[in-house]
Structures are given as C-alpha cells and as structure tokens.
Motif scaffolding. Structure first.
Motif: not given
Length: 716
Positions: A227-256
C-alpha cells in the motif's frame, strides 16, 4: 540602503517571473536532475553514511573480477557457469532468502552451439549440460523465489534463452532503466506495457514478493508494492535515494559463495541470506557501469560482505567512482521500496513557484542594496537555502536547488542592469547635478527620502570656518581676468579639497572668501578638532602654492581664518522658490569677526575659546587676548593654534612662553614689564609687536581704575 518605489517592485516581480519561468522550463529540465546530484553529494559530505550494511533488506551476489580469476571459472566461458550458478542459488534459497532476482541474462546455452567439434556440432555433444541448472530454476520459480531479468526493446530485445523461459514460466521482469537527457540514471520505471497490460519492473516485483504482497496498480496506471504510494515527479517512475552512497548494501563474491557450497557451510548461507532479497549481477570495472545521482560525490559498488571460504583478494579496497555497477541501481530501488524511502520531488508547479519566490527575494535585495551588498546577500541566502534543502533531503524530500540559485543569480544581474539603465538614472543625474552645489550628505538625504528639499532647519552644534585673502583687491587690480580666474580656481580648489577632506561642508564662496562648517550636514562629534586641523593644513597649503604654483608666483598671498564653535540653525533657508543649505546664528557672526580680527594681531588663524574647549588637548595653543567684537557686548578669549599637541617647534614654545608672560603683566596692569616682555618678541612676532605698542601707550597714559584688559575691535 536604497528606498524601493512602486516601479521597482513591479520590475522585481517581472524579473523574478521571467527568471523563474526560464530556469524551470522544459529545455532546462536537466537542472532538476543536477539538483538531485548536488543534494546527494552534499548530504553524503555533511551527514555521511550512518547505515549498517547488515541491516539492509537486499544483498548482491557479485560475479566480479575475483570470480573470473578463481577456478573453476578462470578461463571458462560464462555459458559453462550455469550449473555452478544453480548450486549457489539453491544454497541461498535454503539459507532463507525471500526472493532472488537476476541482473544477468544468459540469452543462449552451450547446448545450442553449432560450432563443429569432431563429427558433430559442439551443442549436440553437450546435451544435458544445463539440466541441473534448469531444474533449479524450475524449483525456485515454482516456489515464487526467482525472477529472471530481460531487456525490453523494439529493435534488439535481450531475453533468457527459450529453455530458461519455459523453466521459470512468467517469472521474467524488465531490467530497463530510466535515463535522463544527460545519460544519468536518477529514476527507475515502475512498470512497462506489454501486450497492452502493465507489467511490473524487476525491482517492483522483488519488493512485492519480499513484502508478501502482489504489485498493485495506482489510478495513474503505475505499479506499486503493498500500500506504498510511490512519490513520482516523472509519471510511472521512482526517484532513487542513495542514502548510503552504495555502501549500505553488502556484496558477496560469487567465487567465495561457490567455495562455501563446496565447504558445505549451510550456517553461513543462513546468516547471510535469511529474510533477504538477493540480486545476482556482474560487478566489473568496465562492464554495465551506470552514471547515477552519486556521480558528483562518487558512489561505491556495495560494501564487502563477510567471507565464507576464500580469503579476501589483494587490492579489494574500495574507492568512490562516478559510476556504479548496474546491479546496485536495482538493489537501491528494492531497498527504497521496502523501506518506503524513495525521494519525493516537487512537481513542476511547486518548483516553479519556489524558484520565482526565491528570485523575487534576491531581486528585491538587489533593488535595495548596492551591487556588492546584493551579491553578498545572494551568497548568504543561497547558502541558507542550500542548508535547508540538505536538511529536507535527509528526510527524502528533494527541494529544487540549482533552479532557484541560477534564477536568483539571473534576477540579481537583471535587477542591477535595470537599476543602472533605468531606476538609478534619475538618481545619478541628481547626484551629478547637485554635487557642485550641495554637500554629499545632503544629496544622500534627498535621494533616500525621494523628495526634493524643503524649507526648514534644526539646531546643531557646529564649528564655523571663515577665510579671506589679505589685500587681495589690490593684487587683483594688477592681473588680467584670465590670470585672476586661474589663480582663484587654484586657490579655492586647494582649500576646498582640504576642508572637505576633513569632513567640512563649504557653504558658499564670497569672492575670495570661503564660508564652511564642520558638524553638518553629517554628524561629526570631532567637528572642532577637524576644523582646526583643516585650518592648519590650509595655511600650509597656501605656503606651498606660493612657492611652487606658477599662478601664485610673485603675489605672496596670505589669508586669515576665523574659527568658532557653538549652536546654530542648519538647514534649507531662503525663499519658497529658491534656497540654500546653510547656517545661521551668532556662532556664524563671531567666526566672521574672528577672521577679520586676525589683521589687528597679524595672525593667520584665530579661534574662540569655545572651539579650544571642544578640541580637548589635541593641539598646542597660544592665548592671544580677550576681545570684544563688533555687534557683541560680551568679551571672548581668542587663541592661535600652533600645531598638533607636542608638535610645536622649540621656537614656538619659546615665543608662547614669553608671550604668556607679557600677557600676564598686561592683565596685571604692569605695563612697563609687559613692554619689556613683548619687545623681546616684537621683531619676530606680530602679536607681540602690537601688544608692545599698546603697553607703551598705557605706560605714558595710565588707564583709569575701571580699565579692563579687553580689546574692543571697532571694525570687521
């Protein structure tokens, strides 16, 4: 501060409307995206990354450079990796992942290869190679925990090969991104029309499954999870919020992770992936790199996640880059959706109104202040507004930043131009025209009030300055008109510059005479000191002109200056049709009489005791006498300024001491002693010579007992 008129207000409003309309117009829509970039950078620098990657609801499994360099993948084409991918995905699912999304596409299979290999194509010799992989896809898809990706395009669509499509049935979603005109990804599409029906984008599908809901359709036709109404200045889009500048998402190496499967560490998969949304994608230095709103500050390809089986490879330290791996764009969208943290942008009307309002404020400031002050005001207000905008962006509200800043700067430039070309034209004409007749302070008062001068005055404590050239009439008779004009212009210009340079106001010229006042129109608590300094400088300047100016050669001009301080009426005085800014009072009359009194004593400068009292101890003085001037019954003591305090010469000190001795004898009726004292100075000091004659006359004819030591001057 300049007074604003109705015309100026109208001009400021029109300029603000024009600037606001231009900088929020569609051709400059790129500024809206630039605002997001600047706000993202400023928030990252000022607020920083405060989010623990371990709390992220989405993680990335990275097919990275380490994977390409680690056996069994090293040297193997990616088409041969499918079976290992299936094994890792199975372990991730067993670890409790909510859903897995593919940001990689395998458009073909090694089983489809038609390259000859011996007597048969290579594909026929590899039949069954992808069986385990397809079974894993089928099982994950049936459980609702797998979504493959595709790229929609009218010309060259990119989809998983046919066997994968059949294995996952309809669990395929688009990975297309929304790119702004400057090729920067700041928003992501929410859905796509396929066969006339809206189909959710990959991120929407993953977020909905993670939340245990089905993507819904808004009245506008856009998709949304839960039931989340997404705020959209441009219709049918979501404006990205890079709150952690990318470092807030962990990345696992597929090889490991593949090595972890071999190790059989199921607990690691549970700790890493339980309750998470997992995105599988490539994280390489030169493939699938995307420019985002982190381009100005630099973003990161996630945060290195804990390892399971392989040691961290050397050189894994991360550096901020202007571009990030595309899988993290989708991961950010999923996190924004789950946490309901998408950026809210103002719509076009609100952005335009805010931009116009800010431009109007700056235009008004430019109308009131001098250009330098207006620029400082623009810088200060823009900095304050930027601080407010960053504060709002911390709460995921993106206020326009570049549009108001640039529109207000344009309004500032236009208002300064308007003032120079139109509004200040009359003011400049008034200043230029009256500068030859009025004091600058009077002109400032006229301009500030917006009214012409009117009759009226006020009482002010001032010091009056009267000067006159000695014997100038006889000198003028020997000169041609041209020579006389040249001489007077040089003399009056030099004296006026000194007077005005010390804060004085030249009231009028009367032939070779100058009437000036200190302490009006501008308030000057030190008006008496400034008047005395100006008189001393004028005396020095005349000596210099006599010695060095060709127009003065052979004339040996001298002048007399009278100074007096006291209350006077200052203001516009005259008839209703014509008047002058001038001064009237007994203070003025006394100063005029003191100027004339100099010729009785042979002095150049004479000041009243009132002026001496107001100068404090700033100067060295010689008391000359007590006199009674024409038109005034009360006697006043008069003094001659010698120099700044402690600046008099030894000769001046000697003359002052002997003169004071003679004056004391004179006032004590000891006229013979006064004659002896004054005679010692008579040859070098005109006042002493005059007093010696007066004292000698009283020695011969003693005055009556009622005699008082006051010199009554008969003439002016």
């Amino acid at each position: 501060m300049r007074r604003i008129g109705r015309r100026d207000i109208v001009a400021a409003i029109l300029i603000a409307l024009l600037a606001g309309a231009v900088f929020t117009s569609p051709p400059l829509q790129i500024l809206q995206g630039l605002s997001l970039d600047i706000l993202t950078a400023m928030r990252g620098k000022l607020v920083g990354d405060r989010r623990d990657p371990a709390t992220s609801p989405v993680v990335v499994v990275a097919i990275d450079g380490e994977t390409y360099d680690t056996p069994p993948f090293k040297g193997s084409p990616t088409l041969t990796w499918t079976r290992e991918i299936g094994r890792v995905l199975g372990s991730i699912t067993e670890g409790g992942a909510k859903v897995i999304g593919f940001d990689v596409i395998f458009p073909s299979s090694i089983e489809q290869s038609e390259i000859p290999f011996g007597d048969a194509p290579l594909g026929s010799r590899m039949k069954g190679f992808d069986r385990d992989y397809l079974i894993a896809l089928r099982q994950l898809s049936d459980s609702g925990k797998l979504v493959l990706g595709e790229i929609l395009s009218n010309d060259h669509p990119d989809r998983p090969y046919r066997a994968q499509q059949l294995a996952v049935k309809n669990n395929i979603r688009a990975l297309n991104v929304h790119t702004d005109p400057d090729d920067v990804i700041r928003r992501m599409p929410l859905s796509f029309a396929i066969d006339g029906k809206p189909v959710p984008a990959m991120a929407i599908e993953l977020a909905a499954r993670a939340l245990g809901t089905t993507p819904g359709t808004e009245p506008s036709g856009a998709m949304q999870p839960s039931d989340y109404t997404i705020p959209s200045a441009v219709p049918n889009t979501l404006t990205l919020n890079y709150r952690g500048m990318g470092r807030d998402i962990p990345a696992y190496s597929f090889a490991d992770l593949r090595a972890c499967v071999e190790k059989g560490d199921r607990d690691f998969f549970r700790r890493a992936f339980e309750g998470k949304v997992v995105l599988l994608g490539t994280v390489l230095n030169f493939e699938d790199r995307k420019l985002t709103s982190m381009r100005l500050s630099g973003g990161y390809d996630g945060s290195p996640a804990p390892r399971c089986a392989l040691p961290a490879s050397a050189g894994t330290a991360q550096k901020a880059r202007s571009d990030i791996a595309g899988v993290f764009v989708h991961a950010t969208v999923v996190r924004n959706l789950i946490e309901r943290d998408a950026v809210t942008e103002l719509g076009f009307p609100a952005r335009t109104i805010l931009t116009i309002a800010f431009a109007a404020i700056i235009a008004c400031a430019a109308c009131m202040l001098a250009p330098g002050g207006a620029v400082i005001a623009w810088l200060a207000l823009t900095a304050v507004y930027a601080g407010v905008a960053v504060g709002a962006f911390v709460h995921a509200l993106a206020l326009p930043l570049t549009e108001p800043a640039l529109a207000s700067l344009a309004a500032l430039a236009m208002m300064i131009g308007y003032r120079f070309m139109l509004a200040d034209r009359d003011e400049r004409f008034l200043r230029k025209s009256f500068a030859f007749y009025l004091a600058p302070e009077v002109i400032e008062t006229m301009v500030a009030s917006g009214k012409m001068p009117a009759l009226g005055g006020e009482m002010r404590n001032v010091t009056m300055f009267f000067s006159d050239l000695s014997g100038f009439s006889s000198i003028a008779e020997t000169m041609t008109p041209g020579e006389l004009v040249t001489l007077m212009n040089e003399y009056l210009s030099a004296m006026t510059d000194i007077i005005e340079g010390h804060g004085g106001y030249v009231d009028k010229y009367i032939g070779d005479s100058i009437v000036a006042m200190f302490g009006a129109p501008a308030d000057d608590p030190a008006h008496a000191r400034n008047a005395v300094r100006a008189a001393l400088k004028c005396h020095e300047k005349l000596a210099d002109l006599n010695a060095n100016n060709a127009a003065f050669a052979g004339h040996g001009l001298s002048h007399r200056i009278g100074l007096n301080s006291g209350e006077a009426v200052v203001g516009n005085i005259g008839s209703r049709r014509r008047f002058n800014y001038t001064v009237m009072s007994d203070t003025v009359n006394v100063a005029s009489r003191l100027e004339g009194a100099n010729k009785y004593y042979g002095t150049a400068i004479m000041a009243s005791e009132a002026t001496v009292a107001q100068t404090g101890d700033a100067f060295a003085w010689r008391e000359l006498d007590a006199i009674r001037v024409q038109g005034r019954g009360e006697a006043i003591k008069v003094f001659e300024p010698l120099a700044e305090r402690d600046g008099e010469s030894a000769e001046q000190k000697k003359v002052t001491a002997l003169y004071a001795e003679g004056l004391a004898c004179w006032r004590a009726r000891e006229f013979a002693k006064a004659v002896d004292a004054f005679d010692r100075l008579a040859k070098v000091d005109p006042p002493s010579s005059m007093f010696a004659k007066r004292a000698r006359a009283l020695v011969a004819n003693p005055p009556p007992l009622e005699w008082t030591p006051v010199n009554t001057l008969e003439g002016k």
